[in-house]
Design an enzyme around this catalytic site. Structure first.
Site, PDB file in Angstrom:
ATOM      1  N   GLY A  51       0.821  -1.276   0.058  1.00  0.00           N
ATOM      2  CA  GLY A  51      -0.264   0.056  -0.107  1.00  0.00           C
ATOM      3  C   GLY A  51       0.865   1.204   0.089  1.00  0.00           C
ATOM      4  O   GLY A  51       1.767   1.250   0.676  1.00  0.00           O
TER       5      GLY A  51
ATOM      6  N   GLU B  45      -4.060  -4.072  -4.355  1.00  0.00           N
ATOM      7  CA  GLU B  45      -4.434  -4.308  -3.079  1.00  0.00           C
ATOM      8  C   GLU B  45      -4.449  -2.976  -2.235  1.00  0.00           C
ATOM      9  O   GLU B  45      -3.835  -3.152  -1.098  1.00  0.00           O
ATOM     10  CB  GLU B  45      -3.891  -5.515  -2.347  1.00  0.00           C
ATOM     11  CG  GLU B  45      -3.733  -6.869  -3.254  1.00  0.00           C
ATOM     12  CD  GLU B  45      -3.049  -7.901  -2.433  1.00  0.00           C
ATOM     13  OE1 GLU B  45      -2.495  -7.557  -1.338  1.00  0.00           O
ATOM     14  OE2 GLU B  45      -3.063  -9.006  -3.071  1.00  0.00           O
ATOM     15  N   PRO B  46      -4.952  -1.859  -2.640  1.00  0.00           N
ATOM     16  CA  PRO B  46      -4.829  -0.860  -1.870  1.00  0.00           C
ATOM     17  C   PRO B  46      -5.765  -0.960  -0.475  1.00  0.00           C
ATOM     18  O   PRO B  46      -6.884  -1.592  -0.752  1.00  0.00           O
ATOM     19  CB  PRO B  46      -5.385   0.449  -2.593  1.00  0.00           C
ATOM     20  CG  PRO B  46      -6.594  -0.153  -3.622  1.00  0.00           C
ATOM     21  CD  PRO B  46      -5.746  -1.603  -3.972  1.00  0.00           C
ATOM     22  N   GLY B  47      -5.488  -0.435   0.446  1.00  0.00           N
ATOM     23  CA  GLY B  47      -6.263  -0.266   1.737  1.00  0.00           C
ATOM     24  C   GLY B  47      -6.026   0.851   2.438  1.00  0.00           C
ATOM     25  O   GLY B  47      -7.015   1.782   2.489  1.00  0.00           O
TER      26      GLY B  47
ATOM     27  N   TYR C  28       3.006   0.645  17.132  1.00  0.00           N
ATOM     28  CA  TYR C  28       4.030   1.059  16.015  1.00  0.00           C
ATOM     29  C   TYR C  28       4.680   2.367  16.292  1.00  0.00           C
ATOM     30  O   TYR C  28       5.427   2.736  15.744  1.00  0.00           O
ATOM     31  CB  TYR C  28       3.205   1.274  14.685  1.00  0.00           C
ATOM     32  CG  TYR C  28       2.462   0.125  14.366  1.00  0.00           C
ATOM     33  CD1 TYR C  28       3.184  -1.079  14.121  1.00  0.00           C
ATOM     34  CD2 TYR C  28       1.117   0.133  13.939  1.00  0.00           C
ATOM     35  CE1 TYR C  28       2.225  -2.217  13.522  1.00  0.00           C
ATOM     36  CE2 TYR C  28       0.419  -0.685  13.296  1.00  0.00           C
ATOM     37  CZ  TYR C  28       1.004  -2.159  13.111  1.00  0.00           C
ATOM     38  OH  TYR C  28       0.227  -2.887  12.839  1.00  0.00           O
TER      39      TYR C  28
ATOM     40  N   CYS D 110      -5.343   1.856  31.958  1.00  0.00           N
ATOM     41  CA  CYS D 110      -4.163   1.462  33.095  1.00  0.00           C
ATOM     42  C   CYS D 110      -3.035   1.050  32.341  1.00  0.00           C
ATOM     43  O   CYS D 110      -2.800  -0.199  32.601  1.00  0.00           O
ATOM     44  CB  CYS D 110      -4.889   0.559  33.905  1.00  0.00           C
ATOM     45  SG  CYS D 110      -3.846   0.831  35.478  1.00  0.00           S
TER      46      CYS D 110
ATOM     47  N   TYR E  73      -6.806   0.736   9.615  1.00  0.00           N
ATOM     48  CA  TYR E  73      -5.877   0.075  11.014  1.00  0.00           C
ATOM     49  C   TYR E  73      -6.114   0.793  12.344  1.00  0.00           C
ATOM     50  O   TYR E  73      -5.195   0.726  12.976  1.00  0.00           O
ATOM     51  CB  TYR E  73      -4.404  -0.259  10.642  1.00  0.00           C
ATOM     52  CG  TYR E  73      -3.911  -0.787   9.350  1.00  0.00           C
ATOM     53  CD1 TYR E  73      -4.375  -2.444   9.100  1.00  0.00           C
ATOM     54  CD2 TYR E  73      -3.907   0.006   8.222  1.00  0.00           C
ATOM     55  CE1 TYR E  73      -4.227  -2.892   7.811  1.00  0.00           C
ATOM     56  CE2 TYR E  73      -3.707  -0.513   6.982  1.00  0.00           C
ATOM     57  CZ  TYR E  73      -3.886  -2.067   6.697  1.00  0.00           C
ATOM     58  OH  TYR E  73      -3.804  -2.665   5.713  1.00  0.00           O
TER      59      TYR E  73
END
Length: 489
Positions: free
Chosen positions: A309, A345-347, A388, A416, A445
């Protein structure tokens, strides 16, 4: 679900069974208030590195990126708008909890940019459902001609529920179950072969379903996509794909199973957040070499499936990033020269910039060395920063008083965990309690990776329609929803 547990004993199509699970369309309420073994020599192992590509693309211009202009914009009066609708007004009308807000027109514009780029090329735009699995969004993309890329059996079931054409669906993954492969065989979707055991399972699924399976070989091209290691999928250390020195074994196995398997193409996947389109051309050049060799062995392959992507401007710093046109132009002549169908396959690039995550400020505090804005949203609803260390732009939805001090804050949630943050060291005006705060580019995502940690229930989702009205496209999860998992135990 009965449809899941009875696959092996009931090889008929699952569609009829799935109909009972169709969501009640009227339950998604509309709010009217606002207008994815041979004798030939072994194939030579090839490796390409994007960093040394000699096929540089044309210089990108700001004009080339116009299709991806942001749908969320601040006006001169300091208010944030989505497609001309004030976000503050939306906050005052919907549930008083964190929520995701999308622009439906921006989803359309993003897809149209890919369709325009692919003119003259036989192609399938396979939306990566893992990026965002909201059913209403899937239905909208399907209505615009999209196909779907699936990485689990449930994503396949969801694609069928959303009405996607199975012949425009591609089933990926390194651990596909036999049950899910049976469903894929029954429905006629493309299946990418990832390993020796995966091929054996596909053969078994074909025999159970009584249908030949169209397969592509997922070849690991050992391309360095220069992205975060968690989202790199095409290098030599990846858990995905076939080692290119093993390719001949797979070709021999396909030849040995003509009733079960039909080899129709080759697939590779490079990773996510890619900002150098030469990587795609480097991979395509390598994949074309493999396709030429596969054809020389008598296979009539007609598909080149390049997954991976495009990145987006998460920093909102005016970066000029490649567009779909820039991407497709790097591989267009290669694809046409071999008379291939191109599957992409773009997302992220279809959905990320169409959405923001809207929160309310619970309060502001300091520990003497660091200042914090505490909000009602958290890592449970949006985990990319915590997982990430990803950056997503944050801003307030309305102007603050002139006397509000501008300083650096960590934007944190109530979970927490010390890792519960949405942003660190963000320079913002000190917001009042209850103020609206958004995390931008939250369409991909984010909700699809949300959890119920600390029993933070997944939030509702809305989108702004073409006419400016607001539609709920997902209900919020509730405590009662959680308790249903224990009923009758």
């Amino acid at each position: 679900m009965a449809a899941v547990t009875q696959f092996l004993s009931q090889p008929s199509s699952i569609r009829g069974t799935l109909n009972q699970y169709q969501l009640n369309q009227t339950s998604l309420s509309r709010i009217p208030f606002l207008s994815l073994k041979s004798t030939l020599k072994p194939l030579k192992r090839l490796s390409v590195k994007a960093a040394v590509s000699q096929n540089s693309t044309k210089t990108l211009t700001k004009e080339s990126a116009s299709s991806f202009d942001h749908c969320f914009k601040k006006s001169s009066d300091g208010f944030l708008y989505c497609e001309g609708t004030k976000v503050q007004d939306i906050m005052e009308t919907v549930e008083k909890r964190p929520f995701y807000l999308y622009s439906k027109p921006q989803i359309t514009r993003n897809l149209e940019a890919y369709k325009e780029a692919l003119e003259g090329v036989r192609s399938v735009i396979g939306y990566a459902i893992k990026a965002n699995n909201n059913l209403k969004i899937l239905e909208h993309l399907r209505s615009l001609g999209c196909g779907a890329v699936l990485v689990s059996g449930n994503e396949l079931r969801l694609a069928l529920l959303a009405g996607f054409d199975p012949t425009k669906c591609i089933f990926n993954g390194n651990g596909k179950s036999l049950e899910d492969l049976v469903l894929a065989a029954q429905e006629g979707v493309f299946v990418n072969v990832d390993s020796e055991f995966d091929l054996n399972n596909i053969v078994e699924a074909s025999r159970i379903s009584g249908k030949q399976v169209n397969v592509l070989l997922r070849i690991n091209p050992d391309v360095d996509p220069q992205v975060h290691p968690y989202v790199a999928t095409g290098n030599k250390n990846s858990k995905f794909g076939i080692r290119n020195e093993k390719l001949q074994w797979f070709l021999d196995e396909v030849k040995a199973h003509p009733k079960e398997l039909k080899l129709v193409g080759a697939h590779c996947h490079l990773g996510s957040t890619i900002t150098k389109v030469d990587i795609f051309r480097d991979a395509a050049v390598l994949m074309i070499e493999y396709i030429d060799e596969i054809r020389r062995q008598g296979f009539e392959v007609s598909y080149l499936n390049i997954g991976g992507g495009l990145g987006i401007d998460y920093y909102h710093a005016g970066a000029v990033l490649p567009t779909p046109m820039d991407l497709i132009n790097t591989v267009r002549e290669l694809v046409l020269s071999r008379d291939l169908n191109l599957i992409i396959e773009p997302g992220r690039s279809l959905i990320a910039n169409t959405c923001c995550f809207v929160n309310h400020v619970t309060g502001v505090k300091t520990n003497g060395t660091k200042n914090f804005i505490v909000i009602d949203g958290s890592m449970a609803e949006l985990i990319r920063p915590s997982l990430y260390d990803a950056y997503q732009h944050i801003e307030l939805v309305s102007p603050t008083p002139p006397e509000a001090e501008v300083t650096k804050f960590d934007v944190v949630g109530p979970v927490c965990e010390s890792a519960d943050f949405l942003g660190k060291d963000r320079e913002l005006p000190t917001p009042p309690q209850g103020a609206g705060l958004v995390v931008h580019d939250a369409g991909a995502y984010c909700m699809s990776m949300a959890s119920t940690y600390n029993l933070k229930m997944r939030p509702p989702e809305y989108w702004v329609e073409e006419d400016g009205s607001i539609t709920k496209i997902r209900h919020a999860e509730t405590f009662d929803d959680h308790l249903r998992f224990f009923e009758g135990l």
